[in-house]
Design a protein around this motif. Structure first.
Motif, PDB file in Angstrom:
ATOM      1  N   LEU A 131       0.866  -1.182   0.000  1.00 31.61           N
ATOM      2  CA  LEU A 131       0.000   0.000   0.000  1.00 31.61           C
ATOM      3  C   LEU A 131       0.903   1.232   0.000  1.00 31.61           C
ATOM      4  O   LEU A 131       1.447   1.634   1.019  1.00 31.61           O
ATOM      5  N   GLY A 132       1.093   1.834  -1.183  1.00 31.12           N
ATOM      6  CA  GLY A 132       1.944   3.013  -1.315  1.00 31.12           C
ATOM      7  C   GLY A 132       3.016   2.822  -2.359  1.00 31.12           C
ATOM      8  O   GLY A 132       3.813   1.887  -2.278  1.00 31.12           O
ATOM      9  N   GLY A 133       3.052   3.731  -3.343  1.00 34.57           N
ATOM     10  CA  GLY A 133       4.026   3.643  -4.430  1.00 34.57           C
ATOM     11  C   GLY A 133       5.155   4.632  -4.296  1.00 34.57           C
ATOM     12  O   GLY A 133       5.685   5.105  -5.299  1.00 34.57           O
ATOM     13  N   GLY A 134       5.535   4.962  -3.049  1.00 36.24           N
ATOM     14  CA  GLY A 134       6.685   5.830  -2.822  1.00 36.24           C
ATOM     15  C   GLY A 134       7.973   5.042  -2.878  1.00 36.24           C
ATOM     16  O   GLY A 134       8.004   3.864  -3.244  1.00 36.24           O
ATOM     17  N   HIS A 194      -2.352   5.650  -4.920  1.00 38.51           N
ATOM     18  CA  HIS A 194      -3.552   6.474  -5.142  1.00 38.51           C
ATOM     19  C   HIS A 194      -3.336   7.551  -6.190  1.00 38.51           C
ATOM     20  O   HIS A 194      -4.282   8.067  -6.773  1.00 38.51           O
ATOM     21  N   GLY A 195      -2.082   7.934  -6.450  1.00 40.09           N
ATOM     22  CA  GLY A 195      -1.790   8.973  -7.431  1.00 40.09           C
ATOM     23  C   GLY A 195      -1.780   8.441  -8.852  1.00 40.09           C
ATOM     24  O   GLY A 195      -1.829   7.229  -9.094  1.00 40.09           O
ATOM     25  N   ALA A 204       6.206  10.751  -7.535  1.00 38.25           N
ATOM     26  CA  ALA A 204       5.566  11.993  -7.961  1.00 38.25           C
ATOM     27  C   ALA A 204       6.504  13.185  -8.001  1.00 38.25           C
ATOM     28  O   ALA A 204       6.264  14.139  -8.738  1.00 38.25           O
ATOM     29  N   ARG A 205       7.596  13.173  -7.236  1.00 38.06           N
ATOM     30  CA  ARG A 205       8.492  14.323  -7.236  1.00 38.06           C
ATOM     31  C   ARG A 205       9.461  14.316  -8.428  1.00 38.06           C
ATOM     32  O   ARG A 205      10.192  15.279  -8.634  1.00 38.06           O
ATOM     33  N   VAL A 254       2.351  -1.846   4.558  1.00 35.36           N
ATOM     34  CA  VAL A 254       1.929  -0.453   4.584  1.00 35.36           C
ATOM     35  C   VAL A 254       3.168   0.418   4.386  1.00 35.36           C
ATOM     36  O   VAL A 254       4.057   0.450   5.239  1.00 35.36           O
ATOM     37  N   ALA A 255       3.221   1.106   3.261  1.00 32.76           N
ATOM     38  CA  ALA A 255       4.356   1.982   2.943  1.00 32.76           C
ATOM     39  C   ALA A 255       3.793   3.350   2.569  1.00 32.76           C
ATOM     40  O   ALA A 255       3.865   3.790   1.430  1.00 32.76           O
ATOM     41  N   ALA A 256       3.227   4.020   3.574  1.00 34.52           N
ATOM     42  CA  ALA A 256       2.459   5.252   3.339  1.00 34.52           C
ATOM     43  C   ALA A 256       3.099   6.466   4.000  1.00 34.52           C
ATOM     44  O   ALA A 256       2.400   7.372   4.441  1.00 34.52           O
ATOM     45  N   GLY A 257       4.406   6.493   4.065  1.00 34.43           N
ATOM     46  CA  GLY A 257       5.080   7.660   4.607  1.00 34.43           C
ATOM     47  C   GLY A 257       5.568   7.461   6.032  1.00 34.43           C
ATOM     48  O   GLY A 257       5.541   6.347   6.576  1.00 34.43           O
TER      49      GLY A 257
END
Length: 476
Positions: free
Chosen positions: A186-189, A211-212, A217-218, A274-277
């Motif tokens: 969960l999370g594409g960072g 979700h993006g 994204a940066r 969970v990889a959400a920041g």
């Protein structure tokens, strides 16, 4: 000798809360200068980097890369048998490296003469600390100088069922004993991407939920697209513009209900990461009692010299927000060390912020991206070189990715660069040194680099025809 004030508090010259990559070295430096220094650490010396971040993850990624190359051996004319991964041995190797680094950090700290207390610290007043030790005893300390280096921890979104299903975060994933059959992330960072590729190479099925509209994204869109293509080639599946709704446990593992472009669907995996920041470790520290302000996200507010809103209290590393990189945390240490011990004043505002994401190919960047330069409406030239045109990359059959550079069109100075490629972090460092030294794009184009190295490709990068970006005229 233990000196106490009229309140009965033990008095020190310096109290350091958190023995991370800034707090530990600073405590050692101050203790070596003759100051009475006490370090309070809740978990382990070395911080996130040594214990749950850089050291363990990059050690595992190295094992994953060996598995990847072994499966590709026939591409190089080398024939081997069936490739299998002993995940328990991967974990043992990782644990050995972590213990080596952690022990080294601890020995360096204690040998300096600093006192190390294992426990939880909480402010009871301005520069007054109460420590709850591991055995439950409490100790009250006070010092004219307090350093905060408490770091951050994985963020858990407010998602129904998430904590009840046995989901993992970037810390608990490192303790897995078995290789996941299907790892849902969960999370594409950057954390999710590094783990996703590594576990795909170990042999897991991997699905990343983001979700993006795109990954990373940066980064510039062409860089993000090239990175996604590389990870897809390694077996990672991406679901973009997809929102997780709820999670539940089943006999087979975990079910995650998501909402995407194709409507609502249920994903089934053996494990959920969970990889959400990250969330700063500032809660329940009594910061308000000490006059220390935090922002809306819980990060400690500091000025360019790392001073908090409380006199005599400084914050270093991830807990203050901003770039959450080990090398930035370490530079925070150097800024404060030089100010306290050598009378040298430097600000966090005038330093470069390079970073490398250890996907394969590595993603490395420093300074302005093309997107940022366009937003700033600057006259620049954009140079781009596919790794497929880099001699060393062709020879090693590692041609995925590209290089980009942003150059001021008036001064020929390098304003920023991105390298997505083999050893991208090392090539990026050459470009950063050029920026530090004021070396121009023309000088890099004409520079003599040994052949055939990756750095030699900088000749070719700046020999190419750039895309010119001119400021938009402002109507009168």
């Amino acid at each position: 000798m233990d000196t106490r004030n009229t309140d009965g508090n033990s008095v020190r010259d310096v109290i350091v809360i958190g023995a991370g990559q800034a707090g530990g070295p600073l405590a050692s430096a101050l203790a070596s200068s003759g100051r009475r220094v006490t370090v309070i650490e809740q978990a382990h010396v070395g911080g996130t980097c040594v214990n749950e971040g850089c050291t363990p993850t990059k050690t595992m990624i190295a094992s994953a890369r060996v598995a990847y190359l072994a499966r590709r051996s026939q591409d190089y004319g080398v024939h081997t048998g069936e490739v299998s991964v002993d995940f328990a041995q991967v974990q043992r190797r990782k644990d050995q490296v972590v213990e080596q680094f952690r022990s080294g950090s601890t020995d360096s700290l204690t040998s300096s003469g600093a006192e190390l207390l294992m426990g939880r610290a909480r402010f009871t007043g301005p520069r007054q600390i109460q420590v709850t030790l591991a055995d439950g005893r409490q100790q009250d300390l006070q010092a004219p100088l307090v350093i905060l280096n408490t770091g951050a921890r994985p963020t858990w979104p407010d998602l129904p069922g998430l904590r009840e299903v046995g989901a993992l975060d970037s810390t608990s994933l490192l303790a897995l004993k078995e290789l996941p059959e299907h790892l849902v992330i969960l999370g594409g960072g950057y954390i999710g991407l590094e783990f996703g590729q590594a576990f795909a190479r170990f042999g897991s099925r991997v699905t990343v939920i983001e979700h993006g509209p795109r990954l990373a994204a940066r980064e510039d869109p062409d860089v993000a697209e090239a990175l996604q293509q590389a990870l897809e080639q390694d077996g990672v599946t991406f679901m973009l513009e997809t929102q997780a709704l709820r999670a539940q446990r089943t006999d087979a593992g975990v079910e995650l209900v998501v909402q995407g472009k194709d409507g609502e669907q249920t994903l089934r995996g053996s494990h959920l990461l969970v990889a959400a920041g990250r969330t700063p470790n500032t809660d329940d520290m009594g910061l308000a009692e000490a006059g220390i302000e935090v922002n809306d996200h819980g990060y400690i507010v500091v000025d360019g010299h790392l001073q908090t809103t409380a006199e005599g209290v400084y914050a270093l590393g991830d807990v203050k927000g901003g770039p959450a990189f080990t090398h930035i945390s370490y530079d925070d240490y150097r800024i404060l060390r030089d100010a306290l011990l050598h009378g040298k004043v430097r600000s966090t505002s005038d330093r470069p912020v390079p970073y490398t994401v250890f996907t394969d190919p590595q993603l490395a960047r420093v300074g302005l991206s093309e997107t940022e330069a366009r937003k700033q409406n600057r006259p620049v030239r954009i140079y781009t070189l596919p790794m497929a045109r880099v001699a060393r990359a062709i020879e090693t059959d590692e041609t995925r990715g590209l290089m980009k550079a942003v150059v001021d069109d008036h001064t020929d100075q390098l304003l920023g660069a991105t390298v997505l490629g083999l050893d991208g972090g090392e090539v990026l460092s050459v470009l950063e040194v050029a920026m530090m030294g004021g070396v121009t794009a023309t000088q890099l184009r004409e520079g003599v680099f040994s052949h055939p190295t990756l750095s030699e490709s900088l000749n070719n990068l700046f020999m190419g025809t750039p895309v010119k970006v001119q400021p938009e005229s402002t109507p009168a």
